[in-house]
Design a protein around this motif. Structure first.
Motif, short mmCIF file in Angstrom:
data_model
loop_
_atom_site.label_atom_id
_atom_site.label_comp_id
_atom_site.label_asym_id
_atom_site.label_seq_id
_atom_site.Cartn_x
_atom_site.Cartn_y
_atom_site.Cartn_z
N ILE A 1 0.72 -1.16 0.02
CA ILE A 1 -0.09 0.09 0.03
C ILE A 1 0.79 1.29 -0.02
CG2 ILE A 1 -2.05 -1.19 1.07
CD1 ILE A 1 -1.10 0.16 3.65
N SER A 2 2.16 1.08 -0.18
CA SER A 2 2.82 2.42 -0.23
C SER A 2 2.64 3.06 -1.50
CB SER A 2 4.49 2.11 -0.22
OG SER A 2 4.82 1.21 -1.53
N PRO A 3 2.95 4.46 -1.86
CA PRO A 3 2.46 4.81 -3.02
C PRO A 3 2.82 4.33 -4.11
CG PRO A 3 3.28 6.41 -1.45
CD PRO A 3 3.44 5.09 -1.01
N ASN A 4 4.04 3.61 -4.51
CA ASN A 4 4.43 2.85 -5.70
C ASN A 4 3.50 1.77 -5.74
OD1 ASN A 4 6.22 4.95 -6.70
ND2 ASN A 4 7.91 3.94 -5.63
N ALA A 5 3.67 0.88 -4.73
CA ALA A 5 2.96 -0.25 -4.81
C ALA A 5 1.39 -0.26 -4.99
CB ALA A 5 3.14 -1.22 -3.39
N TRP A 6 0.89 0.89 -4.55
CA TRP A 6 -0.73 1.05 -4.79
C TRP A 6 -1.06 1.23 -6.24
CZ3 TRP A 6 -4.26 -0.87 -1.89
CH2 TRP A 6 -5.59 -0.52 -2.10
N ARG A 7 0.07 1.57 -7.03
CA ARG A 7 -0.23 1.66 -8.51
C ARG A 7 -0.59 0.26 -9.07
NH1 ARG A 7 4.21 5.24 -8.05
NH2 ARG A 7 3.25 7.75 -8.02
N ARG A 8 0.04 -0.68 -8.49
CA ARG A 8 -0.17 -1.88 -9.28
C ARG A 8 -1.44 -2.89 -8.81
NH1 ARG A 8 5.18 -2.21 -6.61
NH2 ARG A 8 6.64 -1.74 -7.79
N ARG A 9 -1.85 -3.00 -10.12
CA ARG A 9 -3.30 -3.77 -9.85
C ARG A 9 -3.48 -4.92 -8.78
NH1 ARG A 9 -8.04 -3.61 -13.21
NH2 ARG A 9 -9.80 -4.74 -12.06
N LYS A 10 -2.42 -5.65 -8.89
CA LYS A 10 -2.58 -6.95 -8.05
C LYS A 10 -2.55 -6.55 -6.68
CE LYS A 10 2.53 -7.73 -7.66
NZ LYS A 10 3.67 -8.49 -8.24
N ASN A 11 -1.92 -5.46 -6.34
CA ASN A 11 -2.09 -5.10 -4.86
C ASN A 11 -3.33 -4.58 -4.46
OD1 ASN A 11 0.75 -5.67 -4.34
ND2 ASN A 11 1.46 -3.83 -4.95
N ARG A 12 -3.85 -3.90 -5.24
CA ARG A 12 -5.21 -3.30 -4.90
C ARG A 12 -6.51 -4.62 -4.92
NH1 ARG A 12 -3.59 0.32 -9.12
NH2 ARG A 12 -5.25 -0.23 -10.56
N ASP A 13 -6.20 -5.40 -5.99
CA ASP A 13 -7.14 -6.64 -5.96
C ASP A 13 -6.92 -7.43 -4.66
OD1 ASP A 13 -8.02 -5.66 -8.37
OD2 ASP A 13 -6.94 -7.21 -9.53
N PHE A 14 -5.66 -7.50 -4.40
CA PHE A 14 -5.55 -8.21 -2.87
C PHE A 14 -5.96 -7.84 -1.95
CE2 PHE A 14 -3.15 -9.41 0.86
CZ PHE A 14 -3.31 -10.74 0.75
N ILE A 15 -5.94 -6.52 -1.65
CA ILE A 15 -6.64 -5.67 -0.36
C ILE A 15 -8.26 -5.88 -0.72
CG2 ILE A 15 -6.97 -3.69 0.57
CD1 ILE A 15 -4.16 -4.70 0.98
#
Length: 236
Positions: free
Chosen positions: A67-81
Motif C-alpha cells: 500500500i505504499s504509493p508506488n505499490a498501490w499503483r499495481r493492480r494486483k496489490n489493489r485486488d489483493f486488498i
C-alpha cells in the motif's frame, strides 16, 4: 461462552525523528472457530495474486509492499486488498484501529507510553463487542521486543481486571511471518495510518474497512466508561 480473537499490529512510530505523521495499532476481531478458515482464504488469495512468490505460507505480505504509493499503483496489490476485505466481511469480522496524530502530541512520547494507551482504548471498545456476542475476548498482537510486549500485556491485564471486562488478562503474541491474521492486521493498521496522514488514494478502502463490524447498531452501545462504542478510535 464463545471466544472472539482481536488480532493487532502497529504502524508508525511516535518518535519525532520518525517520518510517519501518525501512530496506529489496528486489526480485526473474529470468532475463534473461523480463524482456520480465515488463514486458508488468505493463503489462497496470496497464491492467486502473487503466483511468482512461491509457497504463500513461506512469506508474509507487508503493508510497505502493498500500500505504499508506488505499490498501490499495481493492480494486483489493489485486488489483493479488495479480496482481503471481502474475506473479513464474509467472516463477520470487525475492524479496529486506535490512532494518534503526532501533531497533536503535547509532549514527546515513546512506544512505552503510546502502546498501552492504544491497547486500553481498543480493549475498552472490543469488550462491548464481546458482550453483544456473549463471548470472551482474547487479544493477539505481533511481537516487537520482550520488554515492550511484557509492559503492554501487564497494562491490558490490569485494565481488564480493574473494570471486570470479559477479556483474557493480558496480550498474547504471534509472529507475523507465520500468522496470516497478523499480516491482515498489519495491512489494516497501515491503511488507517496513511488515511490519518491524509492519503486520499486509500480513503475509499479505509472507509470500507472501517465499515466492517459484527456489532449491530454500534452507536447505540456504550463502553464501561460510558463512551459511545466505535471501532475507529482517534485518541488525539
Amino acid at each position: 461462552m464463545a471466544t472472539r480473537l482481536l488480532f493487532l499490529d502497529d504502524s508508525g512510530k511516535p518518535a519525532a525523528n520518525d517520518g510517519t505523521m501518525a501512530v496506529v495499532i489496528g486489526g480485526f476481531s473474529i470468532a475463534s472457530e473461523d480463524v482456520p478458515v480465515l488463514s486458508r482464504r488468505i493463503v489462497g488469495a496470496k497464491a492467486r495474486f502473487y503466483p511468482n512468490r512461491g509457497n504463500p505460507t513461506d512469506w508474509e505480505v507487508k503493508s510497505t509492499d502493498a500500500i505504499s504509493p508506488n505499490a498501490w499503483r499495481r493492480r494486483k496489490n489493489r485486488d489483493f486488498i479488495d479480496e482481503l476485505t471481502r474475506i473479513l466481511e464474509r467472516l463477520s469480522c470487525t475492524s479496529y484501529t486506535a490512532g494518534i496524530r503526532k501533531a497533536n502530541m503535547l509532549h514527546p512520547m515513546t512506544l512505552k507510553t503510546t502502546v498501552p494507551l492504544q491497547l486500553q482504548a481498543l480493549v475498552e471498545h472490543f469488550a462491548v463487542e464481546c458482550k453483544t456476542q456473549q463471548a470472551t475476548g482474547i487479544v493477539v498482537s505481533d511481537w516487537s521486543n520482550h520488554q515492550l510486549d511484557e509492559h503492554a500485556s501487564r497494562c491490558v491485564a490490569s485494565y481488564a481486571a480493574s473494570y471486570r471486562l470479559n477479556i483474557h488478562p493480558g496480550v498474547y503474541y504471534a509472529s507475523s511471518h507465520t500468522a496470516q491474521a497478523i499480516q491482515a492486521a498489519d495491512l489494516i493498521a497501515g491503511i488507517r495510518r496513511r488515511v490519518l496522514e491524509g492519503d486520499q488514494r486509500l480513503a475509499a478502502v479505509g472507509r470500507r474497512l472501517s465499515s466492517l463490524s459484527a456489532v449491530a447498531d454500534g452507536s447505540a452501545h456504550r463502553t464501561h466508561a460510558w463512551r459511545t462504542y466505535t471501532n475507529q478510535i482517534v485518541l488525539f
